[in-house]
Scaffold this motif. Structure first.
Motif: not given
Length: 396
Positions: A333-354
């Protein structure tokens, strides 16, 4: 600011982050490429700026004339390496501290430039200009991501005091900070270089043009999405922080790969530096030929002085690659996959940024090729954009 509710896709990834305890306080350490040297992600850049502030304060009498000559009603800032009057030992130390900043941020230093070209001195406000030119001694402060409402300031006699972060001082204040235009440009270049190197290594798609097909038929129109207008409700603005620098992270799936691999691109939005102001850049934000599917997500971030751009780019690739490894392309499912990618990017951000609300601006999920979005709000309702499709025809 992070008021949106999303299910964060949990992945296990390596960001080269080590954790250790100093007394009861936990801090993060980011390892450098050689693995032997480590630095504090939270305060390594800040410590170097602090050291430069202290050096300039103690050497103020030698550089006072140069500061007054260059800081005026037309420009409130000067590059540190343009200051005249610094002692050789002080200039050498400042270059060393500046080189550390470049290294900590993962950006390359030009061979024809001194390391300190990335550091600048800025008068906090034009209202202080008269006192400065009349000879009132200034205080020296440094921009920091770790202030708690109080800002450490050095006087020219070697003393230190604290200023209110939310109240403009009445005496002149000179701020040691990174030249955001230079540092962000170099940092985003470093990130895109990492992404391009990754793209060069992926297995190519088996889809090839017909050998005997005329060249005129192989050259297809370019499909783009452009920002017609954009506005942010809240970004970092204070008397000491200076203008913001915002950039966009575009996440999707690589069109050139034979397998599911991430495609991440960084787009600089250098004009977007004030809150509650509409900008009309007509800027290309997505080049659709780079993406396999007709959907991407757009994450808006404000540049942070303490981020190592190379390490961040590598971390984003690592985590998004791992996400796609667990997804079969058949029936995906295209939309679900890309949303997972973006959420993973947010998770990968250094804690200080988030954890610092000012660094995360907003996220726009599921931007589709060929679609128009009028005054479209991000998930956090902190930013809104009007996006329109654009087709660029090839020359005939």
């Amino acid at each position: 600011m992070k008021c949106f509710s999303i299910a964060i896709f949990s992945v296990v990834f390596s960001l080269n982050l080590l954790t250790f305890n100093v007394g009861a306080k936990e801090q993060n350490i980011l390892s450098l490429d050689n693995g032997a040297n480590s630095f504090l992600l939270l305060d390594s850049v800040d410590k170097n700026k602090k050291a430069i502030a202290k050096l300039l304060a103690s050497d103020y009498r030698n550089i006072e004339a140069s500061i007054r000559q260059n800081i005026n009603e037309y420009s409130l800032k000067i590059s540190v390496n343009e200051l005249i009057g610094l002692s050789l030992s002080t200039a050498r130390l400042i270059d060393n501290y500046s080189a550390n900043i470049n290294r900590f941020k993962g950006i390359e230093q030009s061979l024809d430039q001194r390391a300190s070209h990335i550091v600048q001195l800025r008068l906090a406000d034009i209202s202080m200009l008269m006192q400065l030119h009349e000879g009132q001694a200034p205080l020296f402060v440094f921009t920091s991501s770790d202030d708690d409402g109080n800002i450490a300031a050095f006087d020219i006699d070697g003393g230190m005091t604290y200023l209110d972060a939310y109240r403009m001082p009445t005496q002149p204040v000179l701020i040691i900070e990174l030249n955001k235009e230079k540092s962000v440009k170099a940092g985003l270049k470093a990130m895109n270089a990492v992404f391009e190197q990754f793209d060069d290594q992926v297995e190519p798609s088996l889809v090839k043009p017909f050998v005997n097909q005329p060249l005129s038929e192989l050259i297809k129109p370019l499909s783009m999405t452009v920002i017609k207008n954009i506005e942010v409700n809240k970004i970092k603005e204070s008397w000491f922080s200076g203008p913001a620098e915002v950039y966009a992270i575009i996440t999707g799936v690589n069109a050139a790969s034979g397998e599911l691999t991430p495609k991440i691109e960084i787009v600089d939005l250098p004009y977007l530096n004030k809150s509650q102001k509409e900008y009309t850049p007509n800027q290309i934000i997505v080049q659709w030929d780079n993406y396999r599917w007709q959907a991407v997500d757009i994450l808006l971030m404000e540049a942070d002085d303490n981020v190592n751009y190379k390490a961040l780019a590598t971390a984003l690739l690592d985590v998004t690659t791992q996400v796609l490894q667990f997804i079969p392309e058949v029936g995906a499912q295209t939309v679900a996959v890309i949303t997972r990618l973006t959420n993973a990017v947010i998770e990968a951000m250094p804690e200080t940024l988030m954890t610092n609300e000012d660094d995360f601006v907003d996220v726009f999920y599921t931007i589709l090729e060929g679609e128009s979005y009028n005054e479209y709000h991000g998930a956090s309702h902190n930013a809104k954009m009007t996006l329109e499709p654009l087709i660029i025809q090839p020359r005939r």
